[in-house]
Design a protein around this motif. Structure first.
Motif, mmCIF file in Angstrom:
data_model
loop_
_atom_site.group_PDB
_atom_site.id
_atom_site.type_symbol
_atom_site.label_atom_id
_atom_site.label_comp_id
_atom_site.label_asym_id
_atom_site.label_seq_id
_atom_site.Cartn_x
_atom_site.Cartn_y
_atom_site.Cartn_z
ATOM 1 N N VAL A 231 0.843 -1.196 0.000
ATOM 2 C CA VAL A 231 0.000 0.000 0.000
ATOM 3 C C VAL A 231 0.878 1.246 0.000
ATOM 4 O O VAL A 231 0.609 2.219 -0.710
ATOM 5 C CB VAL A 231 -0.944 0.006 1.216
ATOM 6 N N PHE A 232 1.954 1.217 0.793
ATOM 7 C CA PHE A 232 2.882 2.349 0.835
ATOM 8 C C PHE A 232 3.500 2.574 -0.538
ATOM 9 O O PHE A 232 3.700 3.720 -0.964
ATOM 10 C CB PHE A 232 3.975 2.099 1.876
ATOM 11 N N GLY A 233 3.815 1.503 -1.236
ATOM 12 C CA GLY A 233 4.342 1.639 -2.593
ATOM 13 C C GLY A 233 3.350 2.331 -3.509
ATOM 14 O O GLY A 233 3.729 3.184 -4.337
ATOM 15 N N VAL A 234 2.077 1.997 -3.368
ATOM 16 C CA VAL A 234 1.033 2.629 -4.190
ATOM 17 C C VAL A 234 0.971 4.128 -3.923
ATOM 18 O O VAL A 234 0.961 4.945 -4.859
ATOM 19 C CB VAL A 234 -0.346 1.978 -3.924
ATOM 20 N N VAL A 235 0.932 4.521 -2.639
ATOM 21 C CA VAL A 235 0.785 5.938 -2.326
ATOM 22 C C VAL A 235 2.037 6.723 -2.706
ATOM 23 O O VAL A 235 1.951 7.884 -3.133
ATOM 24 C CB VAL A 235 0.417 6.145 -0.841
ATOM 25 N N MET A 236 3.201 6.120 -2.568
ATOM 26 C CA MET A 236 4.437 6.783 -2.961
ATOM 27 C C MET A 236 4.450 7.048 -4.470
ATOM 28 O O MET A 236 4.770 8.152 -4.926
ATOM 29 C CB MET A 236 5.639 5.919 -2.569
#
Length: 420
Positions: A231-236
């Motif tokens: 999820v963090f990869g998506v938002v980044m």
């Protein structure tokens, strides 16, 4: 919605609109400061960048503080800090004081997103959260689209110091309203969960929660040991795409013959700016649609589709610009729609893949990724445009969106498994 839900939504919408109003009003003041302080564009650019950097970097400690002391308190601090920093700005005699005021603004504004989104996810009933995220996003877009316009119109009648002082008033009034507002911040958490954790929560809220670096590292390891890392990869990647496309888009559009400046009554009007504002306004519709999607479809699958669409838009943007006005308008408004439609999708996904007692921390990491790491998108875009071409830039942006879409597919495949 229940009364508590409506109160929370109203509070967060108001604060969110103000955060982005102030964020986008600052660039309008730069031409005035260039004249008054005799500074170079490079110097003012660095000063403004410092404030924006803290806007992203401060999201992580803001999330920790939200979990420790409560979201409403952090929103009050945010509003007081933004209003106070603009009051200081109105009295700034020198550029260093301008810089100090902007640093204070960035610090204050940074705590909003983790605290506001945490409040929405834990305070509003699950069946209404999707719509709440959508309305909350629309409020932010109101600030993005109309904040600069309000600042510009005020500058027609008043000096910049008066304008900044006037802008400070709504935040200070809203801080008083927020302080006096009574809400249940954990209404959306299951009753048995609240009962089981009530003692620990009361202790956390009174002793400061995460009281050491080791506590923070332990909580962070817990988050990133699960699927939150994807999820963090998506938002980044969303942040990289967002800053990468929006930072230089007005300049790119103004370079097209279709949007050459027009002289009207001795004044130069730049049509590119109106298209840019229109694109941001369409984003309100995208925010609303994205929020509604979170109520009706699986969030992770919607993320995969939305970022896949953004990748396609990036691939066709330059050909559309070369094809004429109508194709460019279509692809520009599609960009505005989907660029903001993804925001409620990933906001709701963060809530899905994180435990309630770490929600503030998780949103802190989320907006560290979106505004902190995502701010590098502007640098990437500048470098690519300087040494390559707009076509290469949009290929890079398509790459960001494609990877985010693939992560959405991966999360969708794992949605039924243990999340944290």
């Amino acid at each position: 919605m229940k009364r508590n839900d409506r109160t929370i939504l109203g509070l967060t919408m108001l604060a969110h609109a103000m955060v982005h109003t102030y964020e986008l009003s600052l660039p309008i003041l730069i031409p005035v400061w260039l004249v008054e302080f005799g500074a170079s564009k490079a110097t003012l650019g660095v000063v403004l960048s410092l404030g924006y950097a803290l806007f992203g970097i401060g999201a992580l400690p803001g999330g920790v503080l939200s979990d420790s002391y409560g979201s409403r308190r952090l929103i009050v601090v945010c509003l007081l800090g933004m209003g106070g920093s603009f009051l200081l700005l109105s009295f700034a005699p020198t550029l260093p004081v301008i810089a100090l005021a902007l640093l204070l603004w960035g610090t204050a504004a940074s705590v909003y997103h983790p605290s506001g989104l945490s409040l929405l996810s834990t305070g509003i009933e699950p069946d209404d959260q999707g719509s709440a995220f959508a309305y909350h996003g629309i409020a932010g877009n109101v600030g993005i689209a109309f904040g600069p316009l309000a600042t510009t119109l005020l500058l027609l009648a008043f000096g910049w110091r008066t304008v900044v002082a006037v802008l400070a008033v709504p935040a200070l009034v809203a801080a008083v309203v927020a302080f006096r507002t009574s809400i249940d911040e954990t209404a959306a958490v299951e009753t048995e969960t609240r009962a089981r954790d009530s003692s620990a929560e009361r202790t956390t809220r009174t002793d400061g929660g995460l009281t050491s670096i080791s506590d923070l590292l332990s909580a962070s390891r817990s988050l990133f040991s699960g699927w939150f890392v994807a999820v963090f990869g998506v938002v980044m990647l969303s942040g990289l795409y967002y800053r990468g496309v929006l930072t230089f888009l007005p300049d790119l559009l103004s370079g097209l013959s279709l949007f050459a400046p027009i002289d009207v009554a001795g004044k130069s009007l730049e049509p590119a700016r109106y298209l840019y504002a229109g694109l941001l306004t369409v984003g309100m519709v995208g925010q609303f649609a994205g929020g509604k999607l979170t109520d009706r479809v699986e969030n992770t699958a919607a993320i995969a589709v939305a970022f896949g669409t953004l990748a396609l838009i990036a691939l066709v943007f330059v050909p559309a610009a070369d094809a004429g006005l109508v194709p460019l308008l279509v692809v520009s408004f599609a960009l505005g729609f989907w660029l903001f439609a993804v925001q409620p999708l990933y906001q709701a996904t963060v809530a899905e893949f994180t435990p309630p007692d770490a929600r503030g921390l998780s949103y802190g990491y989320t907006y560290l990724g979106v505004f902190g790491i995502g701010a590098l998108g502007a640098a990437v875009a500048g470098y690519v445009l300087q040494y390559y071409s707009p076509t290469v830039l949009f290929l890079v942006l398509a790459g960001f969106a494609t990877v985010a879409s693939l992560l959405g597919v991966l999360l969708s495949l794992r949605a039924g498994s243990e999340l944290v």
